[in-house]
Motif scaffolding. Structure first.
Motif, mmCIF file in Angstrom:
data_model
loop_
_atom_site.group_PDB
_atom_site.id
_atom_site.type_symbol
_atom_site.label_atom_id
_atom_site.label_comp_id
_atom_site.label_asym_id
_atom_site.label_seq_id
_atom_site.Cartn_x
_atom_site.Cartn_y
_atom_site.Cartn_z
ATOM 1 N N ALA A 171 0.827 -1.210 0.000
ATOM 2 C CA ALA A 171 0.000 0.000 0.000
ATOM 3 C C ALA A 171 0.861 1.259 0.000
ATOM 4 N N VAL A 172 1.924 1.262 0.817
ATOM 5 C CA VAL A 172 2.820 2.428 0.847
ATOM 6 C C VAL A 172 3.504 2.612 -0.499
ATOM 7 N N MET A 173 3.947 1.513 -1.121
ATOM 8 C CA MET A 173 4.610 1.601 -2.424
ATOM 9 C C MET A 173 3.670 2.156 -3.488
ATOM 10 N N LEU A 174 2.431 1.695 -3.493
ATOM 11 C CA LEU A 174 1.470 2.204 -4.471
ATOM 12 C C LEU A 174 1.167 3.678 -4.232
ATOM 13 N N PHE A 175 1.110 4.062 -2.959
ATOM 14 C CA PHE A 175 0.839 5.456 -2.638
ATOM 15 C C PHE A 175 1.980 6.355 -3.106
ATOM 16 N N ALA A 176 3.221 5.860 -2.960
ATOM 17 C CA ALA A 176 4.389 6.676 -3.311
ATOM 18 C C ALA A 176 4.705 6.640 -4.799
ATOM 19 N N ARG A 177 4.170 5.652 -5.529
ATOM 20 C CA ARG A 177 4.565 5.451 -6.930
ATOM 21 C C ARG A 177 4.300 6.670 -7.785
ATOM 22 N N GLU A 178 3.131 7.265 -7.664
ATOM 23 C CA GLU A 178 2.771 8.383 -8.535
ATOM 24 C C GLU A 178 3.689 9.576 -8.301
ATOM 25 N N GLY A 179 3.905 9.938 -7.038
ATOM 26 C CA GLY A 179 4.780 11.067 -6.745
ATOM 27 C C GLY A 179 6.214 10.815 -7.167
ATOM 28 N N LEU A 180 6.698 9.584 -6.930
ATOM 29 C CA LEU A 180 8.069 9.255 -7.307
ATOM 30 C C LEU A 180 8.262 9.295 -8.819
ATOM 31 N N THR A 181 7.221 8.946 -9.578
ATOM 32 C CA THR A 181 7.320 9.012 -11.037
ATOM 33 C C THR A 181 7.587 10.434 -11.492
ATOM 34 N N TYR A 182 6.865 11.389 -10.928
ATOM 35 C CA TYR A 182 7.082 12.792 -11.285
ATOM 36 C C TYR A 182 8.464 13.267 -10.859
ATOM 37 N N VAL A 183 8.867 12.893 -9.649
ATOM 38 C CA VAL A 183 10.157 13.353 -9.129
ATOM 39 C C VAL A 183 11.306 12.832 -9.986
ATOM 40 N N PHE A 184 11.279 11.523 -10.289
ATOM 41 C CA PHE A 184 12.412 10.938 -10.997
ATOM 42 C C PHE A 184 12.370 11.216 -12.492
ATOM 43 N N ALA A 185 11.252 11.686 -13.020
ATOM 44 C CA ALA A 185 11.250 12.186 -14.395
ATOM 45 C C ALA A 185 12.151 13.417 -14.475
ATOM 46 N N CYS A 186 12.054 14.299 -13.493
ATOM 47 C CA CYS A 186 12.905 15.493 -13.459
ATOM 48 C C CYS A 186 14.359 15.130 -13.156
ATOM 49 N N VAL A 187 14.567 14.220 -12.209
ATOM 50 C CA VAL A 187 15.926 13.814 -11.853
ATOM 51 C C VAL A 187 16.610 13.161 -13.044
ATOM 52 N N THR A 188 15.876 12.319 -13.772
ATOM 53 C CA THR A 188 16.450 11.626 -14.927
ATOM 54 C C THR A 188 16.855 12.615 -16.012
ATOM 55 N N ALA A 189 16.040 13.634 -16.238
ATOM 56 C CA ALA A 189 16.376 14.644 -17.248
ATOM 57 C C ALA A 189 17.699 15.323 -16.908
ATOM 58 N N LEU A 190 17.871 15.708 -15.664
ATOM 59 C CA LEU A 190 19.114 16.359 -15.251
ATOM 60 C C LEU A 190 20.302 15.400 -15.337
ATOM 61 N N ALA A 191 20.099 14.153 -14.911
ATOM 62 C CA ALA A 191 21.195 13.187 -14.916
ATOM 63 C C ALA A 191 21.597 12.804 -16.334
ATOM 64 N N GLU A 192 20.624 12.690 -17.244
ATOM 65 C CA GLU A 192 20.935 12.367 -18.631
ATOM 66 C C GLU A 192 21.778 13.470 -19.271
ATOM 67 N N ALA A 193 21.470 14.723 -18.946
ATOM 68 C CA ALA A 193 22.243 15.837 -19.500
ATOM 69 C C ALA A 193 23.687 15.805 -19.000
ATOM 70 N N GLY A 194 23.873 15.412 -17.754
ATOM 71 C CA GLY A 194 25.215 15.378 -17.194
ATOM 72 C C GLY A 194 26.078 14.248 -17.705
ATOM 73 N N ASP A 195 25.482 13.254 -18.369
ATOM 74 C CA ASP A 195 26.252 12.111 -18.851
ATOM 75 C C ASP A 195 27.254 12.478 -19.943
ATOM 76 N N VAL A 196 27.110 13.645 -20.561
ATOM 77 C CA VAL A 196 28.051 14.051 -21.601
ATOM 78 C C VAL A 196 29.447 14.261 -21.013
ATOM 79 N N TYR A 197 29.500 14.785 -19.798
ATOM 80 C CA TYR A 197 30.781 15.065 -19.152
ATOM 81 C C TYR A 197 31.270 13.799 -18.461
ATOM 82 N N GLN A 198 32.455 13.360 -18.786
ATOM 83 C CA GLN A 198 32.957 12.056 -18.346
ATOM 84 C C GLN A 198 32.945 11.872 -16.823
ATOM 85 N N PRO A 199 33.368 12.862 -16.002
ATOM 86 C CA PRO A 199 33.311 12.656 -14.543
ATOM 87 C C PRO A 199 31.893 12.490 -14.001
#
Length: 218
Positions: A171-199
């Motif tokens: 129940a807790v996982m299902l409750f958190a799933r929707e919010g986490l999807t929005y959060v990690f969509a933004c986190v993934t966008a930032l992390a994908e952009a940073g992958d160009v720089y080797q460090p």
């Protein structure tokens, strides 16, 4: 005789208490199971294409991601010139940069397709097992048969408590799933952009895998 009478009364009282605890626990398991199962069946689906997200929070994250992307490109060029490493410059600009551009421009579409696939699999699973699950929950809720005091009933009670804890986690996982999807969509966008720089490389892949795991959680 008095001792035997007290012993019998105590045994009967203990049996009634255990019987009450077991029935309450099993009824709680059945009720929570039906609630969680219905939640899975009718849980809201994250809509990353909604205007409030795609044109609001995610738009801000995208601007930050674009700034991060061009900063990564500049750092990559400077580092390659400093280290005289044309191979890394070639890999970053001709491989990682187009990949980051593609992922940033199609990330919401990828997430929407992934959510649709997860929902389709969930719908199929519910259609296959829905009747059995409903019968299970109904029988657990209506269970009022007495139990004999002993190891068997204690074992049943412990197993019921374990199922209860598992259902609460779901129940807790299902409750958190929707919010986490929005959060990690933004986190993934930032992390994908940073992958160009080797460090910084590797963060985009990890963030995206975690995002897919959150989507598949349903």
């Amino acid at each position: 005789g008095v001792f035997n009478g007290v012993k019998t009364a105590a045994t009967n009282a203990a049996a009634e208490i255990v019987d009450w605890l077991v029935n309450i626990t099993l009824s709680g398991v059945g009720l929570l199971f039906s609630v969680v199962w219905g939640w899975v069946d009718g849980a809201t689906t994250p809509n990353v294409m909604a205007a409030w997200f795609s044109g609001g929070i995610f738009a801000i994250a995208m601007r930050l991601a674009v700034m991060t992307l061009f900063a990564a490109v500049m750092f990559t060029i400077a580092l390659a010139i400093w280290n005289r490493d044309l191979r890394e410059l070639h890999y970053a600009l001709l491989n990682q940069f187009p990949r980051a551009m593609w992922n940033l421009s199609t990330l919401l579409l990828q997430i929407t397709i992934g959510i649709g696939l997860a929902d389709a699999i969930t719908t199929w699973f519910l259609s296959v097992t829905g009747d059995g699950a409903s019968n299970f929950a109904e029988r657990m809720i209506r269970l009022d048969t007495g139990f004999d005091l002993g190891f068997g009933v204690v074992f049943v009670w412990i197993m019921a408590l374990a199922v209860l804890v598992g259902l609460l986690v779901v129940a807790v996982m299902l409750f958190a799933r929707e919010g986490l999807t929005y959060v990690f969509a933004c986190v993934t966008a930032l992390a994908e952009a940073g992958d160009v720089y080797q460090p910084w490389r590797g963060g985009g892949g990890r963030a995206k895998r975690l995002l897919w795991g959150i989507i598949a959680m349903k």
